[in-house]
Design an enzyme around this catalytic site. Structure first.
Site, mmCIF file in Angstrom:
data_model
loop_
_atom_site.group_PDB
_atom_site.id
_atom_site.type_symbol
_atom_site.label_atom_id
_atom_site.label_comp_id
_atom_site.label_asym_id
_atom_site.label_seq_id
_atom_site.Cartn_x
_atom_site.Cartn_y
_atom_site.Cartn_z
ATOM 1 N N LYS A 1 1.098 -1.184 0.164
ATOM 2 C CA LYS A 1 -0.021 0.112 -0.147
ATOM 3 C C LYS A 1 0.926 1.325 -0.025
ATOM 4 C CE LYS A 1 -3.448 2.407 2.592
ATOM 5 N NZ LYS A 1 -4.650 2.237 3.892
ATOM 6 N N LYS B 1 -2.265 -1.481 -3.665
ATOM 7 C CA LYS B 1 -3.227 -0.218 -3.635
ATOM 8 C C LYS B 1 -2.293 1.085 -3.914
ATOM 9 C CE LYS B 1 -6.154 2.144 -0.290
ATOM 10 N NZ LYS B 1 -6.342 2.169 0.962
#
Ligand code: PBG
Length: 326
Positions: free
Chosen positions: A195, A249
């Site tokens: 992320k 992400k």
């Protein structure tokens, strides 16, 4: 004149469908949903067209509706009425996500996968994904303990997949151990493994009413967008700690990371098409500068083509309703 003519297979829609390598389907998608404590009607989120902060009741109706449309999974985010320095609401059995999880399991049972994001930024008054030490830095190990408690609260409330998004080191192992300690062997972990500290989360922070104290950022725990190999290391660590699925992400700026993960890893690979990615499409479409539906389909298909077989996206309802396929 050329003998090799790739255009032969592009001539008709039927030919193109026949040779298409990637097909996006509704069961690839997960709808992110927000539920807010102490409101009496759903609240629109200005920067996320068509997305709302739900009441418990409107959330129930939305999830039943999504199940009827064939959607197979939702992921919940909570917006508490009160925030504090340690994000107590995240582990409170009466916390908004726990109540909502229990509601949904009654309504939809096993028909739809009910996932829960696990972080404390929505619950802390300083907006960080953990507790702060005396220097104002996020304390990794103290935070991981909180995550374990929050995971137990979510599992007791009926979450089937817990998705830790805080990027603390060791969070997956701590959550797995806590879950197994209470015999929640069947509760899966979807690890937000790679992320990035992205500029694309802006509308999400409106959705969960988060402002990071002092104009701060998350660069001390989320990844640097200049690094790709580091993402694979994060993914390997999460797998070693017991993740059942791993996530990258945001999605579009990190298709290289998704592709590399899909080639290397034998677990399901998820990708989060985040709030900013969604908002950019809507903003440009509203001005008539792009065809929003076409771009949405192109983006989601690209994420799948890169190798993600689970895609979290605010376009889930639209996709299910439009019956669009690619
Ligand atoms: C953290 C979390 C964030 C998102 C999902 N979980 C925001 C952040 O890390 O600042 C972003 C999702 C999106 O932008 O759609 N709890």
């Amino acid at each position: 004149m050329p003998t090799n003519r790739p255009r032969r297979l592009r001539r008709t829609a039927a030919l193109r469908d026949l040779v298409a390598e990637t097909h996006l389907r509704v069961d690839d998608l997960v709808a992110p949903l927000f539920v807010r404590e102490a409101i009496t009607s759903p609240q629109p989120i200005e920067s996320l067209h068509g997305v709302v902060q739900h009441t418990r009741e409107s959330l129930r109706a939305e999830v039943v509706g999504l199940a009827e449309l064939g959607v197979k999974a939702v992921i919940l985010f909570g917006v508490p009425a009160e925030k504090d320095s340690i994000g107590s609401g995240a582990a409170d059995p009466q916390g908004i996500v726990q109540l909502a999880l229990a509601d949904l399991r009654v309504d939809v049972g096993d028909d739809i996968v009910v996932m829960s994001d696990l972080c404390v930024d929505e619950y802390t008054d300083h907006g960080h994904c953990g507790v702060l030490d005396e220097h104002g830095n996020v304390d990794n190990d103290a935070t991981v303990e909180l995550y374990a408690q929050a995971a137990l609260a979510q599992a007791r409330a009926g979450s089937q997949v817990i998705a830790p998004s805080g990027m603390m080191d060791g969070q997956v192992a701590a959550i797995r151990e806590a879950l197994d300690g209470e015999r929640f062997h069947d509760v899966a972990i979807l690890a937000y493994a790679a992320k990035y500290a992205s500029g694309l989360y802006g509308p999400f922070r409106d959705a969960v009413d988060v402002t990071i104290v002092g104009g701060g950022d998350r660069k001390g725990y989320q990844q640097d967008h200049r690094n790709a190999r580091e993402a694979q290391r994060e993914i390997d660590l999460d797998i070693a700690e017991g993740a059942d699925m791993i996530m990258v992400k945001p999605a579009l700026a990190y298709l290289d990371v998704i592709a590399e993960a899909a080639a290397r890893v034998d677990l399901p690979v998820a990708a989060y098409h985040v709030s900013g990615e969604y908002a950019m499409i809507h903003a440009a479409a509203e001005r008539g500068w792009i065809d929003g539906d076409a771009v949405a389909l192109e983006h989601l298909t690209a994420i799948k083509r890169a190798g993600a077989n689970v895609i979290l996206t605010y376009f889930t309802r639209w996709f299910a309703e439009s019956g669009a396929e690619s």
